[in-house]
Design a protein around this motif. Structure first.
Motif, PDB file in Angstrom:
ATOM      1  N   TYR A 218       0.829  -1.195   0.000  1.00 38.18           N
ATOM      2  CA  TYR A 218       0.000   0.000   0.000  1.00 38.18           C
ATOM      3  C   TYR A 218       0.869   1.253   0.000  1.00 38.18           C
ATOM      4  CZ  TYR A 218      -3.594  -3.257   1.612  1.00 38.18           C
ATOM      5  OH  TYR A 218      -4.455  -4.296   1.718  1.00 38.18           O
ATOM      6  N   GLU A 219       0.283   2.286  -0.502  1.00 36.32           N
ATOM      7  CA  GLU A 219       0.932   3.574  -0.354  1.00 36.32           C
ATOM      8  C   GLU A 219      -0.079   4.500   0.308  1.00 36.32           C
ATOM      9  OE1 GLU A 219       2.713   6.936  -3.327  1.00 36.32           O
ATOM     10  OE2 GLU A 219       2.607   4.834  -4.012  1.00 36.32           O
ATOM     11  N   LEU A 220       0.244   4.895   1.499  1.00 34.78           N
ATOM     12  CA  LEU A 220      -0.713   5.652   2.296  1.00 34.78           C
ATOM     13  C   LEU A 220      -0.675   7.126   1.913  1.00 34.78           C
ATOM     14  CD1 LEU A 220      -2.710   5.473   4.661  1.00 34.78           C
ATOM     15  CD2 LEU A 220      -0.783   5.864   6.197  1.00 34.78           C
ATOM     16  N   GLU A 221      -1.852   7.680   1.704  1.00 35.29           N
ATOM     17  CA  GLU A 221      -1.949   9.097   1.358  1.00 35.29           C
ATOM     18  C   GLU A 221      -1.240   9.949   2.407  1.00 35.29           C
ATOM     19  OE1 GLU A 221      -5.512  11.003  -0.811  1.00 35.29           O
ATOM     20  OE2 GLU A 221      -5.753  11.539   1.290  1.00 35.29           O
ATOM     21  N   ILE A 222      -0.541  10.953   1.925  1.00 39.79           N
ATOM     22  CA  ILE A 222       0.223  11.784   2.854  1.00 39.79           C
ATOM     23  C   ILE A 222      -0.653  12.899   3.397  1.00 39.79           C
ATOM     24  CG2 ILE A 222       2.162  13.432   2.973  1.00 39.79           C
ATOM     25  CD1 ILE A 222       3.550  11.561   0.921  1.00 39.79           C
ATOM     26  N   VAL A 223      -0.488  13.182   4.699  1.00 37.65           N
ATOM     27  CA  VAL A 223      -1.274  14.260   5.311  1.00 37.65           C
ATOM     28  C   VAL A 223      -0.338  15.299   5.892  1.00 37.65           C
ATOM     29  CG1 VAL A 223      -3.208  12.759   5.892  1.00 37.65           C
ATOM     30  CG2 VAL A 223      -1.331  13.067   7.536  1.00 37.65           C
ATOM     31  N   LYS A 224      -0.940  16.400   6.290  1.00 37.05           N
ATOM     32  CA  LYS A 224      -0.147  17.442   6.934  1.00 37.05           C
ATOM     33  C   LYS A 224       0.384  16.897   8.254  1.00 37.05           C
ATOM     34  CE  LYS A 224      -1.152  21.930   8.006  1.00 37.05           C
ATOM     35  NZ  LYS A 224      -2.336  22.703   8.342  1.00 37.05           N
ATOM     36  N   PRO A 225       1.693  16.984   8.484  1.00 33.59           N
ATOM     37  CA  PRO A 225       2.265  16.300   9.647  1.00 33.59           C
ATOM     38  C   PRO A 225       2.053  17.032  10.960  1.00 33.59           C
ATOM     39  CG  PRO A 225       3.998  17.374   8.417  1.00 33.59           C
ATOM     40  CD  PRO A 225       2.726  17.673   7.682  1.00 33.59           C
ATOM     41  N   ASP A 226       0.831  17.462  11.232  1.00 34.28           N
ATOM     42  CA  ASP A 226       0.535  18.077  12.533  1.00 34.28           C
ATOM     43  C   ASP A 226       0.227  16.988  13.539  1.00 34.28           C
ATOM     44  OD1 ASP A 226       0.806  20.490  11.363  1.00 34.28           O
ATOM     45  OD2 ASP A 226      -1.358  20.866  11.135  1.00 34.28           O
ATOM     46  N   ALA A 227       1.081  16.878  14.519  1.00 36.29           N
ATOM     47  CA  ALA A 227       0.876  15.816  15.513  1.00 36.29           C
ATOM     48  C   ALA A 227      -0.505  15.930  16.129  1.00 36.29           C
ATOM     49  CB  ALA A 227       1.941  15.904  16.591  1.00 36.29           C
ATOM     50  N   LYS A 228      -1.139  14.789  16.287  1.00 34.49           N
ATOM     51  CA  LYS A 228      -2.459  14.767  16.910  1.00 34.49           C
ATOM     52  C   LYS A 228      -2.330  14.174  18.312  1.00 34.49           C
ATOM     53  CE  LYS A 228      -6.047  14.539  13.411  1.00 34.49           C
ATOM     54  NZ  LYS A 228      -5.469  14.655  12.062  1.00 34.49           N
ATOM     55  N   LEU A 229      -3.247  14.589  19.181  1.00 33.32           N
ATOM     56  CA  LEU A 229      -3.374  13.954  20.493  1.00 33.32           C
ATOM     57  C   LEU A 229      -3.875  12.535  20.286  1.00 33.32           C
ATOM     58  CD1 LEU A 229      -5.381  16.255  22.944  1.00 33.32           C
ATOM     59  CD2 LEU A 229      -3.237  15.066  23.447  1.00 33.32           C
ATOM     60  N   LEU A 230      -3.276  11.587  20.987  1.00 33.02           N
ATOM     61  CA  LEU A 230      -3.781  10.219  20.910  1.00 33.02           C
ATOM     62  C   LEU A 230      -4.108   9.775  22.334  1.00 33.02           C
ATOM     63  CD1 LEU A 230      -4.115   7.726  18.913  1.00 33.02           C
ATOM     64  CD2 LEU A 230      -1.920   6.957  19.819  1.00 33.02           C
ATOM     65  N   VAL A 231      -5.367   9.737  22.642  1.00 31.95           N
ATOM     66  CA  VAL A 231      -5.764   9.447  24.032  1.00 31.95           C
ATOM     67  C   VAL A 231      -6.879   8.417  24.089  1.00 31.95           C
ATOM     68  CG1 VAL A 231      -5.127  11.668  25.051  1.00 31.95           C
ATOM     69  CG2 VAL A 231      -7.374  11.389  23.977  1.00 31.95           C
ATOM     70  N   THR A 232      -6.881   7.681  25.172  1.00 29.13           N
ATOM     71  CA  THR A 232      -8.009   6.795  25.459  1.00 29.13           C
ATOM     72  C   THR A 232      -9.046   7.575  26.260  1.00 29.13           C
ATOM     73  OG1 THR A 232      -7.089   6.123  27.581  1.00 29.13           O
ATOM     74  CG2 THR A 232      -6.438   4.821  25.662  1.00 29.13           C
ATOM     75  N   GLY A 233     -10.200   6.976  26.429  1.00 28.97           N
ATOM     76  CA  GLY A 233     -11.206   7.565  27.307  1.00 28.97           C
ATOM     77  C   GLY A 233     -10.656   7.725  28.713  1.00 28.97           C
TER      78      GLY A 233
END
Ligand SMILES: Cc1ncc(C[n+]2csc(CCOP(=O)(O)OP(=O)(O)O)c2C)c(N)n1
Ligand SMILES: Cc1ncc(C[n+]2csc(CCOP(=O)(O)OP(=O)(O)O)c2C)c(N)n1
Ligand code: SF4
Ligand code: SF4
Ligand SMILES: [Mg+2]
Ligand SMILES: [Mg+2]
Lengths: 290, 577, 577, 290
Positions: free
Chosen positions: C191-206
């Motif tokens: 696969y070749e994954l579409e590239i996105v703007k590299p703005d880090a996102k918060l990754l959190v659980t509930g």
């Protein structure tokens, strides 16, 4: 009650294989139980085992007897109830330190003082194993146990001292690394009339330092080897239970005191479960209300 | 004046023997064939505080207390202040005129009779104890009704049998002195009570009836945590432990009580625990344990005004929805709210049968009013309580090959043996389990077990008694209620129907499972509906809406900690129209 | 193949480092601006048993997991057996062909690619630990996506920062060897994954979000009874105790946890306890105590399949009605069920504010899926959580003359001070009390206090957020749901609407108080309705019927202990039509 | 913290008069409390009293301080929570034997072992007074107590022994008939840092035999009078606590051990209630989740 077949330890196996981690103290306890049952000629159907919640509780799946896997901390009252209803059966509660000394502390001290006729095996690994390895109420600062981010210097509960203070009549400490002694204690505990506690040091190899067995081996000595020790003296037993530099195992205290069940006339003639209840006559009773 | 009804209230400082006197009063008449309903009100104090006892007797049938008092026996002034407004036109107040003078504080009513009986002086002169004052007042009251005091003396002997002779004698003397004071000294005769056939009636409280049904049903293990709410039931069981082979137990807490009951039930006996709201709040854990392990247990919940400790000696119907949804997760249970002691008796019997047959927890809800008020009934029909265990339990003969404790049967019920059977070995598991009982996390198994447990609801719907309609089928208004408000509502509709208002009453005893069909039928047959509940949030109306979608708009709610009086309901109903 | 979405599942024996690898996978992409949602499944065992981790990443917005897996990293054969059916047409299975031969047991699918990577041999040759096998698989998976493995190595360094250098190095090496094996040895690029703007996102659980909001809200006392369900929250609090002046406590049982929180709250700090169902079943008593004493407390209820112990590591929405009616008696509370970690954050903030302002218990309901799954968000808006205590608490200046703790105010809220103030001395009383707090049994007082407490509901209705409608206003079908099923339903309606089916979704976060008006409006605006709940008895549909009388006939219920997948909902919806 | 007015015992009176029966042991306890507060210059607003359910619990209405009347058996955790949040205040739990030793047993042993800094006054009348006079867990067979239809020969809990076994650091027994000693003990208990228990023999005159005060007077002796007694020795204290023919009152055990609150760095600088929380910065924390 003679049975038609000759008992062997494997008669107590279920179709499920234990899922405890290799090296877990629970193995030795189950092993000892099976062997003691054979020695005492207790058949699977003559036994009610009650398990708490936790790693030790999963034992319900691995030992073939009448069994009850109850809620966190409630093994003792479930066992006590079953024992009252079927007091000719052998009733044993097997439960963790988090269970019995955490949530179940109140039921524990009251069972001790009432001297109810059950055996309580405290699978004492100093952690809440299944719950995530938190330090349990028996967990001390003597070796690193548990997943605590910080050691809080609270005193651990000493189940032996607590049982002595609460009035249990058979109180022992065993070690899963000493299966012979464990079996001996267990046999006597099951035979004992009244409340018997065996606090079994049963390392959790996941949440303890790796050489926990070695640690215990260095620290432990057997009470049987102390010739002068008199296990019928409460104050002496208590003092002994406080020892911490070296850890005594064996029977700390054993006396014969009135057993709760024996004081109940209503179960004298036959067990409660054996009564026929289909047409109980209450007319005489009703007369009091006219 | 000839009357068919006498309502009598005695009140005073606690410690004057009010509960005993009230009991003697009620029992004296029930023994002679009168219908009696009584009620005691007391504060949360072991000693002291103000306490009253009201007893209504009638030559016909009655369903509840009423508001109008014929005779108020006031052992202190506060009783007059609090209760003289309830005295009926030309009724009587008995008080100790030598101890306190009415005019000082009390707003004297012109339309009623105040009669002074020197309680204190008689007590002193006769060498009686303070606690016997109420007996003097009782004797005086009997004289006003022109009722033979010997009947009361007999009751005293009965009730106190086993006590010291002197105690009995002194109590009797107190009665007689009060009686004579009115009859011979004051020579007043106020009422003449209609005579009835002297067939002794049963006089029982809701608590008594639950206890009696428990014994009849073969309950072998009973437990509670000591509490003022439940100790009458405990004490009754404790007194018959040896006669009926029952273990009655004071547990250290409600957690032990319920878990021990579950353990005993697992082994194979019928068990019951009693508790009130705060204790029930600790039982959620055990309730779920009984449910998933499919272990029968009967829980009696003695409601009190809440939340928390609330008002432990007063009454409310506040715990219905809690009892329906208590404990985490979803499982079938049965919730029953008897309306009177007779229903307490039969429904407790049903509770044991259902719990055992379906292997589920059954909750019986009473409240203070029903628990502690006496009601008369002709007799209890023993045939209606049968403990048919043999057809339910497996024996060794029934088991061939593998035994599946949680067999996935058509009706959801998996037969089980008592403990100790050679072939029936099994485990009860509070984790989700497979049909053997072994812990099992598989998705299909989970669904299957949940379905199995819930399949019992089908059978349960056949077992339960749907709500009962009282009064005319076609009515202008339908009252909906549950549990202990049954009596006041029945009296209220009797009054309303006598006033040519056609009102009927749908009374729920079983709250879960909910028989939607019949309720929808009732809804369709009713024109105007009104909820009568002894709580603030109209919980029954919520339950009805939840299952039928029908929302009852008119609500008569009382949440002062006191039970309804029929007259209050009548007045509220009249306002609705 | 160019793709916008990759769904990856790794599975195997517990002990192979699956949770860590899953976390690294998710975080590697969230850091670079992808949307990620993941989920971990594991048995109730400390070690051993089968465990899997699924992570979905997307260049756009996603709301939940999906069913189709692009890459299945199977560390053992069982993973293939259990999960290969989920692999999408022409998708990939990575397995250790040197350890087990597919043909022996597995029903080989023709339409997907099986790629052997010798995990075991690499581990042995490279001197890695068993627990690093999953990292090899992870590296291999990244190669299939043609994603720079250095990003994952960075994540490893991040995640393991503070650990021994050797550990970090070995883990990185495992990653790289897996990567190279595919890229250099097998030379496969899937696969070749579409590239996105590299703005880090918060990754959190509930769980993370609840914790973060707790800290932000000024929670000073946190307690739980040790449990697998809640320890992630406990551990988070414990790690920041000193930084934020918080006491995090492992209590001996849930009873202590809640009562200590109430005690601390009485003294004047914000408090929170977490528990799961069985523990909540022990909290009824404390809940009522908080209610009648009007002491704020936030309770987080982490649902699991039940009753009783049930399935502690799986998911269900089974405790809604219990949380609404738990504890004896009647009192206002607030019950909130966030739908995703973002809502967990903001609504936990609201929970603290509401609890403190209204002096009531607030219950936040999560479930395993929401608690332990990671979701990405751009950021949290701090302005939305404000701990404005100063306007709520009384100071000595505010108090002149007598202070009435339970003053009967217009909105039912009686302002209070923190403990220790000179003029604000008062008592909190779990018995019914007068306005001072003194025990009081009087009927009028009782009614007045009950009314006062319930008057708060008026204010609460203004505070809460009514159910939100997602999707088109005019739709052919309306889905109703609550809490954590939000994501799967949002995905489902996206699919349905893309198929020209007009479906919308009403999602409840606040369950009590119930905003009847808006719900009735929604009902009126909907044509066909269907309930989607992760339980057996359709509790939300009951709640809606209870308040509005409207009964939703169509039900999509799942109670296997697993969360919905959007595709399942779509299929069930299609069957309804 | 000097206050502007001079304290006197009546400053601790509320507008309500006690409703206990005449002769009830609760009077002496409240009396002692007020006097000790004055001696220690503790002002009403510096004190948090937590009451259990029962006759003793109604005291919440009669003593003017910050007060909490909690659920059956929960005085200790409520007090512990309040104490943690406002650790500069004096926190005292007053609760019955039915309460603390019945439902509250678990919280009791854990509070002891954690050595939390509160004082616990156990109003020990050997019965569930308010609940109807049932024999409580401390109720023995030595004198007729309670409304039991039958004497069940179970051992009573000995709160002193139990506290010793559980790790409390100040353990005493008082008697409501010896107000001077009671005050002395109370003063020391309130001053003690760590968990202090005072088991106060406080007769219920309703459910005890009439001469219960006389019974105790004959049986009791003061530990202060035993010159050789060393109250810093745990085993000795335990042995002493078992004495039953004659009943020692006074301080059984007193040691200085780490106090739970003192191990908590997070309350070092100021009490939790004093923190301003309006705009807590969590951005650094959040960074870990990116
Ligand atoms: C009411 C309740 N609270 C918390 C838990 C979480 N829990 C699961 S197992 C367990 C006890 C584990 O400790 P222990 O009894 O020592 O058993 P071990 O696993 O160490 O054998 C706990 C507290 C629970 N199951 N129920
Ligand atoms: C959960 C719960 N169970 C039972 C009760 C009933 N109850 C009322 S007071 C009390 C305790 C009375 O005994 P004790 O603590 O010794 O106080 P005393 O009245 O003797 O001072 C109990 C158990 C209750 N209030 N709550
Ligand atoms: S985690 Fe510890 S207690 Fe549990 S099975 Fe493994 S070794 Fe045994
Ligand atoms: S009943 Fe007993 S404990 Fe209660 S107030 Fe009276 S004397 Fe005191
Ligand atoms: Mg353990
Ligand atoms: Mg007491």
């Amino acid at each position: 009650m003679r049975e038609e077949y000759r008992l062997k330890p494997s008669d107590f196996n279920t179709e499920r294989r234990p899922t405890w981690c290799r090296g877990c103290g629970n193995y030795a306890i189950h092993d000892a139980l099976k062997k003691v049952f054979v020695q005492l000629e207790l058949y699977p159907h003559q036994i009610i085992m009650v398990y708490g919640t936790g790693c030790s509780g999963s034992g319900v799946n691995f030992l073939r007897t009448y069994g009850f896997h109850c809620m966190h901390g409630r093994a003792i009252p479930i066992a006590a109830g079953a024992g009252l209803a079927a007091h000719k059966m052998t009733v044993i509660a097997v439960s963790g330190d988090g269970d019995i000394m955490g949530a179940g502390g109140n039921q524990f001290i009251h069972a001790c003082r009432r001297n109810i006729n059950i055996t309580c095996i405290l699978v004492d690994n100093h952690v809440y194993g299944l719950a995530g390895g938190q330090v349990s109420p028996t967990g001390g600062n003597d070796y690193k146990a548990g997943s605590a981010t910080r050691v809080i210097s609270v005193q651990p509960i000493n189940p032996v001292s607590l049982a002595i203070a609460s009035g249990a009549t058979f109180i022992a400490r065993g070690f899963s690394g000493d299966p012979l002694q464990l079996r001996e204690i267990l046999k006597k505990a099951v035979r004992h009339r009244g409340f018997s506690l065996i606090d079994v040091l049963a390392p959790c190899i996941i949440y303890s330092s790796v050489d926990i067995y070695g640690y215990y081996r260095r620290k432990i000595y057997r009470l049987e080897d102390v010739k002068s020790y008199d296990r019928s003296k409460k104050a002496e037993a208590f003092e002994k239970s406080l020892e911490n530099d070296r850890l005594p195992t064996g029977i700390f205290y054993k006396v014969d005191e009135p057993v709760y069940e024996d004081t109940l006339k209503q179960i004298d003639r036959k067990p409660l479960i054996d009564h026929i209840i289909s047409d109980i006559d209450i007319n005489k009773l009703l007369n009091r209300y006219y | 004046m000839k009357v068919t009804n006498i309502t009598w209230r005695i009140g005073g400082e606690a410690g004057c023997g009010i509960p005993a006197a009230g009991n003697i009063f009620s029992r004296t008449f029930s023994k002679k064939g009168y219908s009696v309903i009584d009620h005691i009100e007391y504060p949360l104090l072991v000693k002291g505080g103000h306490s009253t006892y009201i007893s209504r007797l009638n030559s016909g049938e009655i369903f509840s207390l009423n508001r109008d008092i014929n005779i108020l026996a006031a052992l202190d002034q506060r009783t007059i202040e609090m209760h003289q407004d309830e005295v009926i036109f030309s009724g009587y107040v008995i008080y100790d005129g030598e101890k306190y003078r009415l005019k000082d504080k009390v707003n004297i009513r012109k339309d009623i009779n105040y009669i002074s009986v020197p309680f204190q002086r008689i007590t002193a002169e006769q060498g009686l104890l303070n606690i016997m004052i109420s007996n003097i007042a009782l004797g005086a009251s009997l004289a006003l009704i022109d009722y033979n005091v010997d009947n009361a003396v007999d009751t005293v002997k009965d009730v106190l049998s086993g006590r010291e002779r002197e105690t009995i004698e002194m109590n009797s003397r107190a009665l007689e002195f009060g009686y004579k004071y009115i009859r011979e000294k004051l020579k007043i005769k106020a009422y003449e009570l209609e005579i009835v056939k002297p067939d002794a009636k049963l006089l029982v409280t809701g608590n008594d009836a639950v206890f009696l049904a428990g014994v009849r049903s073969g309950c072998k293990f009973y437990a509670e945590c000591p509490a003022p709410q439940s100790y009458p039931i405990h004490d009754s069981f404790a007194a018959v432990e040896d006669d009926f082979n029952i273990v009655a137990r004071n547990s250290e807490d409600e957690i032990e009580a319920l878990n021990m009951a579950i353990g005993a039930s697992f082994a194979g006996v019928r068990t019951m625990v009693t508790t009130s709201g705060a204790g029930f709040s600790l039982m959620g854990e055990g309730l779920g344990c009984a449910a998933i392990t499919e272990t029968p247990v009967v829980i009696v919940l003695l409601q009190r005004p809440a939340p928390a400790a609330g008002l432990p000696t007063w009454t409310e119907q506040g715990d219905m929805l809690f009892s329906l949804y208590a404990s985490n997760g979803e499982f079938p249970r049965v919730v029953i709210a008897p309306g009177d002691p007779e229903e307490c008796f039969y429904l407790t019997g049903r509770a044991f049968s259902i719990a055992e047959k379906y292997q589920i927890p059954v909750i019986i809800i009473l409240d203070k009013y029903l628990s502690e008020s006496h009601f008369t009934f002709a007799k209890f029909d023993m045939k209606k309580i049968k403990a048919d265990r043999e057809s339910i339990y497996l024996s060794d003969r029934d088991i061939t090959g593998d035994y599946f404790r949680y067999n996935d049967t058509g009706n959801g019920i998996s037969p089980r043996p008592v403990a100790g059977l050679k072939k029936g070995m099994h485990i009860a598991n509070s984790e989700e389990h497979d049909r053997y009982g072994f812990s099992e996390e598989d998705a299909h198994n989970r669904k299957r077990m949940a379905d199995k447990r819930f399949r019992k609801v089908g059978g349960l719907l056949e077992e339960i008694q749907p709500p009962v309609r009282y009064g005319p089928v076609n009515a202008d208004m339908t009252i909906w209620g549950w549990g202990s408000s049954k009596g006041p509502v029945l009296e209220a509709i009797r009054i309303l129907n006598s006033q040519e208002k056609k009102v009927n009453f749908i009374h729920f005893t079983y709250l879960y499972p909910f028989d939607r069909e019949i309720v929808e039928k009732y809804i369709n047959e009713s024109s105007k509906n009104v909820i009568v509940e002894n709580n603030k949030t109209a919980q029954l109306s919520k339950l009805i809406a939840l299952y039928t979608g029908y929302r009852i708009g008119n609500k008569i709610l009382k949440y002062s900690g006191r039970q309804f009086l029929p007259e209050e309901i009548v007045e509220s109903i009249e306002k609705i129209e």
